[in-house]
Scaffold this motif. Sequence first.
Motif, PDB file in Angstrom:
ATOM      1  N   THR A  46       0.921  -1.176   0.104  1.00  0.00           N
ATOM      2  CA  THR A  46       0.034   0.006  -0.123  1.00  0.00           C
ATOM      3  C   THR A  46       0.826   1.358   0.028  1.00  0.00           C
ATOM      4  O   THR A  46       0.424   2.336  -0.449  1.00  0.00           O
ATOM      5  N   THR A  47       2.157   1.045   0.455  1.00  0.00           N
ATOM      6  CA  THR A  47       2.894   2.262   0.355  1.00  0.00           C
ATOM      7  C   THR A  47       4.368   1.716   0.083  1.00  0.00           C
ATOM      8  O   THR A  47       4.498   0.337   0.027  1.00  0.00           O
ATOM      9  N   THR A  48       5.017   2.452  -0.696  1.00  0.00           N
ATOM     10  CA  THR A  48       6.479   2.114  -1.041  1.00  0.00           C
ATOM     11  C   THR A  48       7.523   2.224   0.151  1.00  0.00           C
ATOM     12  O   THR A  48       7.448   3.056   0.929  1.00  0.00           O
ATOM     13  N   VAL A  49       7.988   1.091   0.336  1.00  0.00           N
ATOM     14  CA  VAL A  49       9.090   0.960   1.294  1.00  0.00           C
ATOM     15  C   VAL A  49      10.388   0.690   1.080  1.00  0.00           C
ATOM     16  O   VAL A  49      10.636  -0.284   0.217  1.00  0.00           O
ATOM     17  N   TRP A  50      11.285   1.514   1.522  1.00  0.00           N
ATOM     18  CA  TRP A  50      12.755   1.150   0.938  1.00  0.00           C
ATOM     19  C   TRP A  50      13.647   0.695   2.228  1.00  0.00           C
ATOM     20  O   TRP A  50      13.428   1.381   3.521  1.00  0.00           O
ATOM     21  N   TYR A  51      14.596  -0.476   2.167  1.00  0.00           N
ATOM     22  CA  TYR A  51      15.258  -0.788   3.102  1.00  0.00           C
ATOM     23  C   TYR A  51      16.690  -0.495   3.213  1.00  0.00           C
ATOM     24  O   TYR A  51      17.374  -0.323   2.139  1.00  0.00           O
ATOM     25  N   THR A  52      17.271  -0.181   4.112  1.00  0.00           N
ATOM     26  CA  THR A  52      18.791   0.096   4.477  1.00  0.00           C
ATOM     27  C   THR A  52      19.234  -0.925   5.637  1.00  0.00           C
ATOM     28  O   THR A  52      18.151  -1.439   6.282  1.00  0.00           O
ATOM     29  N   LEU A  77       7.478   6.008   2.444  1.00  0.00           N
ATOM     30  CA  LEU A  77       7.392   7.119   1.804  1.00  0.00           C
ATOM     31  C   LEU A  77       5.821   7.835   2.024  1.00  0.00           C
ATOM     32  O   LEU A  77       5.756   9.049   1.983  1.00  0.00           O
ATOM     33  N   SER A  78       4.855   7.073   2.339  1.00  0.00           N
ATOM     34  CA  SER A  78       3.698   7.499   2.549  1.00  0.00           C
ATOM     35  C   SER A  78       2.878   6.790   3.789  1.00  0.00           C
ATOM     36  O   SER A  78       3.172   5.633   3.949  1.00  0.00           O
ATOM     37  N   TRP A  79       2.146   7.213   4.402  1.00  0.00           N
ATOM     38  CA  TRP A  79       1.491   6.861   5.755  1.00  0.00           C
ATOM     39  C   TRP A  79       0.343   5.967   5.498  1.00  0.00           C
ATOM     40  O   TRP A  79      -0.569   6.050   4.730  1.00  0.00           O
ATOM     41  N   PRO A  80       0.442   4.554   5.986  1.00  0.00           N
ATOM     42  CA  PRO A  80      -0.611   3.670   5.651  1.00  0.00           C
ATOM     43  C   PRO A  80      -1.794   3.916   6.179  1.00  0.00           C
ATOM     44  O   PRO A  80      -2.272   4.588   7.311  1.00  0.00           O
ATOM     45  N   LYS A  81      -2.805   3.486   5.548  1.00  0.00           N
ATOM     46  CA  LYS A  81      -4.361   3.503   6.047  1.00  0.00           C
ATOM     47  C   LYS A  81      -4.380   2.772   7.610  1.00  0.00           C
ATOM     48  O   LYS A  81      -3.711   1.724   7.627  1.00  0.00           O
ATOM     49  N   LEU A 101       1.413  -0.627   9.108  1.00  0.00           N
ATOM     50  CA  LEU A 101       2.426  -0.713   8.018  1.00  0.00           C
ATOM     51  C   LEU A 101       2.637  -2.485   7.833  1.00  0.00           C
ATOM     52  O   LEU A 101       3.310  -2.940   9.008  1.00  0.00           O
ATOM     53  N   SER A 102       2.252  -2.703   6.614  1.00  0.00           N
ATOM     54  CA  SER A 102       2.815  -4.475   6.655  1.00  0.00           C
ATOM     55  C   SER A 102       4.030  -4.648   5.822  1.00  0.00           C
ATOM     56  O   SER A 102       4.299  -3.948   4.894  1.00  0.00           O
ATOM     57  N   LEU A 103       5.035  -5.234   6.459  1.00  0.00           N
ATOM     58  CA  LEU A 103       6.256  -5.542   5.795  1.00  0.00           C
ATOM     59  C   LEU A 103       6.466  -6.897   5.539  1.00  0.00           C
ATOM     60  O   LEU A 103       6.223  -7.867   6.403  1.00  0.00           O
TER      61      LEU A 103
END
Length: 459
Positions: A376-382, A393-397, A401-403
């Motif tokens: 539902t949102t773009t997640v970037w990992y480091t 990058l955007s706040w989930p509904k 947040l599901s990872l």
Amino acid sequence: MGPRGLVAELLLLLALGAAKSGPSAPLRRYTPDWPSLDSRPLPAWFDEAKFGVFVHWGVFSVPAWGSEWFWWHWKGTKLPQYQSFMKENYPPGFSYGDFGPQFTARFFHPDSWADLFKAAGAKYVVLTTKHHEGFTNWPSPVSWNWNSQDVGPHRDLVGELEAAVRKRNIRYGLYHSLLEWFHPLYLLDKKNGFKTQHFVHAKTMPELYDLVNRYKPDLIWSDGEWESPDTYWNSTGFLSWLYNDSPVKDTVVVNDRWGQNCSCHHGGYYNCQDKFKPETLPDHKWEMCTSIDKLSWGYRRNMVITDVADESTIISELVQTVSLGGNYLLNIGPTKDGLIVPIFQERLLAVGKWLSVSGEAIYASKPWRVQFEKNTTTVWYTSKGSAVYAIFLSWPKHGILSLKSPKSSSTTQVTMLGVQNNLKWSKDPDESLLVYLPQLPPSALPVQFAWTLKLTGVK
């Protein structure tokens, strides 16, 4: 064997032992060919730095119209809009050289610039020492009457900024163009199909050696290579000296623009092309260079607000770049007076504010086994050590947040950078990690976008 013989043998054995064990072992020499030069390990500071500021400043900052390629568009390709601009704004017979004295740098205060770059969170700064117009921002001995000491500012701009930047423990890089559009010797070599090297011997190489010996840069950002191969430029000879014998041999980093055959193949880290943005993790260290003004690298008086990249775009690009193992080099163009206009200051300070909260996930981080996921949102990992950072990058509904990628364990802990308490989490039926985000009003969140979760005890 007498006592002298025993002493000699012991000394020999000690010498051999020392040679094997390290410090006094002969240092490796790099030969002037790409297989050897490309085998040099990249000094660690560059990968750890992640974020730098690029500065395009020169005589092109005087017309400040169209782009920093002003002279070429006016006199090279003779674009009608540039011809009209000159006709309408300058007297007949006005030459590009006449812009030189107007490049005053009157309000250039290097300490103010360096304070801004530090506040932006930049770990390195790259200044144009010379663009394709040939004007040098230092007193180059082979650029008579076309340098910042003889004409315009009557100052060593490269040296002044170097002192200010180094005082703040920021690394200093120098951009240098190999070619000069209208230099008579370059035009002669071009006419000769680059079989002669008059320009290289008289101008390019003396300048590169001078810059290194004089300012001891941490980085050389080469450009202007596209018309001829590295053999014309003598690039491998210069780089072997740089890596073997120069005053910065152990610390200096270079890019990949050393001849038309080099980009994305040879040199130090890869730029590949301006605004290069890979889709997947490259297997070689790289850098994305981009500009706050989307249409130009140098300052333009005719810039409008829609030409300016917004905060969220800049920070999203920084996150994406670092997640894919790159560095992010963000450009500003100062005015001819040496001012950095407020909109550029604002964008740089926005990056600094974000990094003051989220820098732990950026500086000295490494790409994780998964770089990004889209739900539902773009997640970037480091990652850093055993910690994994998920930047969304955007706040989930509903604030959950599901990872999908991190595998939880009994020791898993989740925090949000800038928020004190641990966050609750659970596993959904398909094994995704569900993170319950803090229920705070937007104004109380540590940043306005690109929030960072720190995950420990995950695989």
